[in-house]
Design a protein around this motif. Structure first.
Motif, PDB file in Angstrom:
ATOM      1  N   LEU A  83      -0.417   5.196  -0.257  1.00  0.00           N
ATOM      2  CA  LEU A  83      -1.494   6.156  -0.496  1.00  0.00           C
ATOM      3  C   LEU A  83      -0.884   7.481  -0.953  1.00  0.00           C
ATOM      4  O   LEU A  83      -0.110   8.106  -0.227  1.00  0.00           O
ATOM      5  CB  LEU A  83      -2.331   6.361   0.769  1.00  0.00           C
TER       6      LEU A  83
ATOM      7  N   PRO B  74       3.985   9.498  -0.548  1.00  0.00           N
ATOM      8  CA  PRO B  74       2.948   8.491  -0.297  1.00  0.00           C
ATOM      9  C   PRO B  74       3.085   7.890   1.097  1.00  0.00           C
ATOM     10  O   PRO B  74       4.179   7.805   1.643  1.00  0.00           O
ATOM     11  CB  PRO B  74       3.230   7.433  -1.367  1.00  0.00           C
ATOM     12  N   LEU B  75       1.934   7.498   1.646  1.00  0.00           N
ATOM     13  CA  LEU B  75       1.884   6.916   2.985  1.00  0.00           C
ATOM     14  C   LEU B  75       1.843   5.400   2.853  1.00  0.00           C
ATOM     15  O   LEU B  75       1.004   4.855   2.135  1.00  0.00           O
ATOM     16  CB  LEU B  75       0.617   7.421   3.682  1.00  0.00           C
ATOM     17  N   SER B  76       2.771   4.735   3.522  1.00  0.00           N
ATOM     18  CA  SER B  76       2.731   3.279   3.512  1.00  0.00           C
ATOM     19  C   SER B  76       2.930   2.783   4.936  1.00  0.00           C
ATOM     20  O   SER B  76       2.972   3.565   5.869  1.00  0.00           O
ATOM     21  CB  SER B  76       3.790   2.732   2.547  1.00  0.00           C
ATOM     22  N   THR B  77       3.012   1.461   5.105  1.00  0.00           N
ATOM     23  CA  THR B  77       3.142   0.865   6.433  1.00  0.00           C
ATOM     24  C   THR B  77       4.373  -0.020   6.446  1.00  0.00           C
ATOM     25  O   THR B  77       4.494  -0.868   5.562  1.00  0.00           O
ATOM     26  CB  THR B  77       1.886   0.023   6.760  1.00  0.00           C
ATOM     27  N   PRO B  78       5.313   0.083   7.396  1.00  0.00           N
ATOM     28  CA  PRO B  78       5.267   1.039   8.501  1.00  0.00           C
ATOM     29  C   PRO B  78       5.405   2.469   8.007  1.00  0.00           C
ATOM     30  O   PRO B  78       6.086   2.723   7.012  1.00  0.00           O
ATOM     31  CB  PRO B  78       6.455   0.631   9.373  1.00  0.00           C
TER      32      PRO B  78
ATOM     33  N   ALA C 197       0.828  -1.212   0.000  1.00  0.00           N
ATOM     34  CA  ALA C 197       0.000   0.000   0.000  1.00  0.00           C
ATOM     35  C   ALA C 197       0.859   1.258   0.000  1.00  0.00           C
ATOM     36  O   ALA C 197       1.758   1.404   0.822  1.00  0.00           O
ATOM     37  CB  ALA C 197      -0.899  -0.006   1.230  1.00  0.00           C
TER      38      ALA C 197
ATOM     39  N   GLY D 212      -0.844   8.438  15.579  1.00  0.00           N
ATOM     40  CA  GLY D 212      -1.434   7.217  15.049  1.00  0.00           C
ATOM     41  C   GLY D 212      -2.372   7.422  13.869  1.00  0.00           C
ATOM     42  O   GLY D 212      -2.191   6.816  12.813  1.00  0.00           O
ATOM     43  N   PRO D 213      -3.396   8.278  14.038  1.00  0.00           N
ATOM     44  CA  PRO D 213      -4.340   8.460  12.936  1.00  0.00           C
ATOM     45  C   PRO D 213      -3.668   8.918  11.630  1.00  0.00           C
ATOM     46  O   PRO D 213      -4.120   8.578  10.541  1.00  0.00           O
ATOM     47  CB  PRO D 213      -5.297   9.547  13.465  1.00  0.00           C
ATOM     48  N   LEU D 214      -2.573   9.675  11.750  1.00  0.00           N
ATOM     49  CA  LEU D 214      -1.886  10.169  10.562  1.00  0.00           C
ATOM     50  C   LEU D 214      -0.998   9.100   9.928  1.00  0.00           C
ATOM     51  O   LEU D 214      -0.366   9.349   8.894  1.00  0.00           O
ATOM     52  CB  LEU D 214      -1.030  11.394  10.917  1.00  0.00           C
ATOM     53  N   GLY D 215      -0.907   7.930  10.567  1.00  0.00           N
ATOM     54  CA  GLY D 215      -0.081   6.858  10.017  1.00  0.00           C
ATOM     55  C   GLY D 215       1.395   7.064  10.288  1.00  0.00           C
ATOM     56  O   GLY D 215       2.247   6.494   9.598  1.00  0.00           O
ATOM     57  N   ILE D 216       1.701   7.864  11.305  1.00  0.00           N
ATOM     58  CA  ILE D 216       3.097   8.161  11.633  1.00  0.00           C
ATOM     59  C   ILE D 216       3.456   7.423  12.914  1.00  0.00           C
ATOM     60  O   ILE D 216       2.697   7.427  13.880  1.00  0.00           O
ATOM     61  CB  ILE D 216       3.293   9.678  11.759  1.00  0.00           C
ATOM     62  N   GLU D 217       4.597   6.752  12.915  1.00  0.00           N
ATOM     63  CA  GLU D 217       5.010   5.976  14.083  1.00  0.00           C
ATOM     64  C   GLU D 217       5.986   6.790  14.928  1.00  0.00           C
ATOM     65  O   GLU D 217       6.712   7.626  14.413  1.00  0.00           O
ATOM     66  CB  GLU D 217       5.638   4.657  13.625  1.00  0.00           C
TER      67      GLU D 217
END
Lengths: 402, 402
Positions: free
Chosen positions: A343, B4-8, A341, B29-34
């Motif tokens: 985004l 782009p935002l990915s995980t992690p 993923a 957390g909600p922003l996808g930032i660790e």
């Protein structure tokens, strides 16, 4: 009375560590409550924001026992949790489980769920258990086609559901849903509504009734309050309260409803079915925070996740008051096949005032997978404008690099 | 453009894992930032809500390097961070550090901070560097007693500050603050104000001006908006923007101000001091989220913690718009000696609508230690009523078992 708060705080063990577990973790911190999740996927969505993840299956005896041993309270964020196993650890470890395993079992069985609701006089669509094609054809004789055939267990986001257009399709449709099934009349509805309710130690409370917009049986947007009459909003709340009374165990429940259309309400009156005396029918219940309640994070005083943490730990409930008109829209995988993923095109949503982005922390995107959501609150905007704008923001982000 | 935002997700390394680190974690957390924090106390306040804690001193070369290696962006939540060390890891690991180590160094030195502000034409109280008792007496000749003697470095929550009533006390007071010092005129103020500002990649933004109520030099309550004239609120905002322009590096800054009283404004005019041409004087700057900005979590659209995460990672800033009139009150240790923390009598705050409890996860309570806070928002209440009610809620909780 709430016991004194110390550090480390009380620990809530959660079966499941997906986005619901993640948002439970985000809500628990300020209250001084620690969260440990159990999930089979290493580095599951909840893991970076909670105290710990135990890696294991939802129905794996050993890891569920490990979770129970570490937890002061047990709950679940996924219906795939095993009610028998939860009942065993509840008694073996003397740990409260909320909602009760019994409620989870009742809800897992869509037929049992409908029976319980109908027995309590709560309005539901007409339905029948069907174990073979002959029974299915008989039921269709009674309430016509189209109708909806549903697997009794294991459905989720439309999986395990299949529409049926004609009695000739009975065998094929039953095969496709697999196993034990039920059939439900096709409800002509004006709107799909949902009420997020919470059951605490000392009573129940409901959030503002929302309007759910589905496509391909997946929730796309929730508009709050629902664009229905005051009377319908109040009826929905009243039915939801009846549902909450029926549930056993504390926690948040997502209650999906149909607002029937005039035409359907008419045919119903002539059929004289006693379970169908209102404009509101219960579609389905989830014994956990629900996608249609994500709007509460920004849109209500205390979110559904905070409420669930409060309820499960026996704390007083927070306020369910709505703060502003709100629209939530899901960010779904807009890809054709599974891939890592990424985004893209985040600047518009991040720079729009009162738009909040929530990322779920999933590594892979799949077609239509829920990857995050956007909430837009607007004190001065009407709901139609908010909905258009929320969709624009959602459509601006993408997992493709075209 | 935001990548782009990915995980992690992108990882923010934070020097310090106290309550500010904890609330940064809750916002990321909600922003996808660790978030990974560095703190010497095992199981520090931030640890249960962030990805990881590295246990180590704020100025420990090895652990700060370990943090830098894991981080995509570095920041700090405590002024005890070591600017020289941050500068080294910035260059060795090619990791952005925000705010800049240079800004941290300037702010750590209270004299250097005042010099920088005065040089930029920003109004500050009269002050002098004083290295010995003779210099201190000379300064007091110029601007009278009482005055405030401050250690140039290391002060926090009133520590390192000492009032002086007479030139005879010069030796004793200098001894008490220890080391290199400065003296500041005693400002007759109407109110203490603060503006939480944020400096992003593309500009600056300020939250609504708040009013701070101190006792024993520790913040007790913040009332927002400050109960001052529109003109004063606007002046405060304007001075804060000048301060932000002067700072180097992205992030949230807490800017403490005095609204001088009429009497003081008069004497100032007659003294003809060019640095004192307004009703607003800058007291102190914190290069990080600030206690007086905790109200933004419930009271503003995007909290100071979310803004800091956005700014440090180079994302567009969120909206600083205030949602409702808000009062924040600190929960301080109401004990006589250090003991394990147990906060009692929680039911009233937990069951009051629009009251939000924030627990910091500290194991021990000490006299006047900041252990948590309560925020009360009230769309329909005036600020005086909110303040009275917030104090009642705070006074209802206690660490004692009397």
């Amino acid at each position: 009375m709430t016991p004194p708060l110390s550090t480390p705080g009380p620990t809530v063990g959660v079966v499941g560590g997906g986005q619901l577990g993640r948002m439970l973790g985000e809500a628990a911190g300020p209250l001084g409550i620690e969260v440990v999740v159990l999930d089979p996927t290493p580095d599951c969505p909840a893991s970076p924001v909670v105290k710990d993840q135990i890696v294991g299956g939802f129905d794996d005896e050993e890891t569920v026992r490990e979770l129970a041993e570490r937890a002061d309270f047990l709950t679940f964020e996924i219906e795939l949790a095993d009610p028998d196993l939860l009942e065993r650890v509840k008694s073996d470890f003397d740990v409260p489980v909320h909602p009760s395993p019994e409620t989870l079992r009742m809800i897992q069985d869509k037929l049992g769920q409908k029976d319980a609701l109908a027995d309590a006089g709560i309005p539901v669509p007409e339905y029948r258990a069907v174990d073979d094609a002959a029974e299915l054809r008989n039921a269709l004789d009674e309430f016509g086609t189209p109708a909806m055939v549903k697997a009794r267990e294991g459905g989720y986001d439309g999986r395990g559901n299949a529409p049926i257009e004609s009695p000739d399709e009975a065998e094929a449709v039953l095969d496709s849903v697999g196993g034990s099934a039920m059939v439900e009349e096709f409800v002509e509805f004006e709107r799909e509504l949902s009420v997020i309710g919470v059951k605490g130690e000392d009573g129940i409370s409901t959030f503002t009734t929302g309007e759910n917009i589905h496509r391909e049986e997946i929730l796309r947007e929730t508009v709050v309050p629902a664009r229905a009459s005051e009377d319908v909003l109040e009826q929905a709340r009243s039915v939801a309260r009846d549902v909450l009374d029926l549930m056993d165990g504390r926690g948040v429940y997502g209650i999906e409803l149909f607002e029937t259309s005039e035409q359907d309400a008419g045919s119903e009156a002539s059929s004289g079915d006693s379970a169908r005396d209102g404009d509101i029918l219960v579609n389905e219940i989830a014994p956990r925070p629900h996608n249609s309640g994500h709007w509460t994070i920004e849109g209500a005083v205390a979110s559904q996740f905070e409420q669930h943490v409060r309820a499960v730990t026996g704390r007083p409930l927070g306020s369910t008051e709505q703060r502003d008109p709100t629209v939530m829209t899901n960010i779904l995988g807009d890809v054709e096949k599974t891939q890592p993923a990424e985004l893209r095109e985040l600047d518009e949503v991040l720079s729009t005032p009162r738009a909040a982005l929530h990322w779920y922390g999933k590594r892979d995107v799949r077609p239509l997978r829920k990857m995050g959501h956007i909430t837009l609150t607007g004190p001065d905007d009407d709901l139609d404008t908010l909905l258009v704008r929320a969709r624009e923001l959602r459509d601006a982000v993408t997992f493709t690099d075209d």
